[in-house]
Scaffold this active site. Sequence first.
Site, mmCIF file in Angstrom:
data_model
loop_
_atom_site.group_PDB
_atom_site.id
_atom_site.type_symbol
_atom_site.label_atom_id
_atom_site.label_comp_id
_atom_site.label_asym_id
_atom_site.label_seq_id
_atom_site.Cartn_x
_atom_site.Cartn_y
_atom_site.Cartn_z
ATOM 1 N N TYR A 140 0.842 -1.204 0.000
ATOM 2 C CA TYR A 140 0.000 0.000 0.000
ATOM 3 C C TYR A 140 0.873 1.249 0.000
ATOM 4 O O TYR A 140 0.587 2.223 -0.697
ATOM 5 C CB TYR A 140 -0.926 -0.003 1.222
ATOM 6 C CG TYR A 140 -1.917 -1.144 1.204
ATOM 7 C CD1 TYR A 140 -3.087 -1.068 0.450
ATOM 8 C CD2 TYR A 140 -1.675 -2.304 1.940
ATOM 9 C CE1 TYR A 140 -3.988 -2.120 0.439
ATOM 10 C CE2 TYR A 140 -2.573 -3.358 1.928
ATOM 11 C CZ TYR A 140 -3.724 -3.266 1.169
ATOM 12 O OH TYR A 140 -4.610 -4.317 1.142
ATOM 13 N N ASN B 45 -12.520 -1.440 -4.951
ATOM 14 C CA ASN B 45 -12.337 -1.772 -6.366
ATOM 15 C C ASN B 45 -13.553 -2.558 -6.881
ATOM 16 O O ASN B 45 -13.849 -3.631 -6.358
ATOM 17 C CB ASN B 45 -11.058 -2.598 -6.528
ATOM 18 C CG ASN B 45 -10.875 -3.156 -7.923
ATOM 19 O OD1 ASN B 45 -11.440 -2.667 -8.882
ATOM 20 N ND2 ASN B 45 -10.069 -4.197 -8.015
ATOM 21 N N CYS C 14 -6.496 -5.905 -7.506
ATOM 22 C CA CYS C 14 -6.320 -5.486 -6.111
ATOM 23 C C CYS C 14 -5.730 -6.601 -5.259
ATOM 24 O O CYS C 14 -5.171 -6.327 -4.192
ATOM 25 C CB CYS C 14 -7.644 -4.982 -5.533
ATOM 26 S SG CYS C 14 -9.016 -6.112 -5.691
ATOM 27 N N HIS C 15 -5.803 -7.843 -5.724
ATOM 28 C CA HIS C 15 -5.217 -8.957 -4.977
ATOM 29 C C HIS C 15 -3.691 -8.886 -4.948
ATOM 30 O O HIS C 15 -3.059 -9.537 -4.131
ATOM 31 C CB HIS C 15 -5.675 -10.303 -5.561
ATOM 32 C CG HIS C 15 -5.273 -10.531 -6.986
ATOM 33 N ND1 HIS C 15 -5.991 -10.023 -8.046
ATOM 34 C CD2 HIS C 15 -4.226 -11.199 -7.521
ATOM 35 C CE1 HIS C 15 -5.411 -10.383 -9.185
ATOM 36 N NE2 HIS C 15 -4.333 -11.092 -8.882
ATOM 37 N N GLU D 274 -0.715 -16.879 -9.919
ATOM 38 C CA GLU D 274 0.048 -15.998 -10.790
ATOM 39 C C GLU D 274 1.553 -16.245 -10.681
ATOM 40 O O GLU D 274 2.293 -15.977 -11.631
ATOM 41 C CB GLU D 274 -0.271 -14.533 -10.489
ATOM 42 C CG GLU D 274 -1.649 -14.136 -10.958
ATOM 43 C CD GLU D 274 -1.925 -12.642 -10.833
ATOM 44 O OE1 GLU D 274 -1.034 -11.893 -10.402
ATOM 45 O OE2 GLU D 274 -3.047 -12.229 -11.193
#
Length: 160
Positions: free
Chosen positions: A96, A119, A127-128, A154
């Site tokens: 953040y 979001n 946002c993850h 990912e």
Amino acid sequence: MRQHTVIDSPYGPLTLVAEDGVLCGLYMTDQRHRPAEETFGEHDETPFGEAIDQLTAYFSGELKEFTLELRLNGTPFQRTVWDQLRRIPYGETRSYGELAGALGNPSASRAVGLANGKNPIGIIVPCHRVIGASGSLTGYGGGLERKQRLLDFERGEALF
């Protein structure tokens, strides 16, 4: 005019919402800040062909960057944060504080966190990929377990 459809995913059902044919929402079941169902409009799959194709390619590991037209409804600050989220590369994370710094206001990490949590288009606006300063998983509207699973996917560390 709003329309919606629901698709299956490895993370449970996803509700896609379009406004005037443009994707404006992607919500998980039991998601925090999920709008009321009656705001989603009529059930109609027509405007979602490209979104479904890209999500399918993403979940199969073939797509790393979404190229969909989006309608991100929010405050100017929220839209700026969401734009920054889209710049986080696939398989990477940012804190953040790093996002706040990229916006030119390093002390705005809490405001960034609040915008991140609102979001409206999860997964596509990733946002993850935002984590705490220590590298810990913090807040995710879809739940921390889903967040971990998305990040593992990912990074190539897990399949469904």
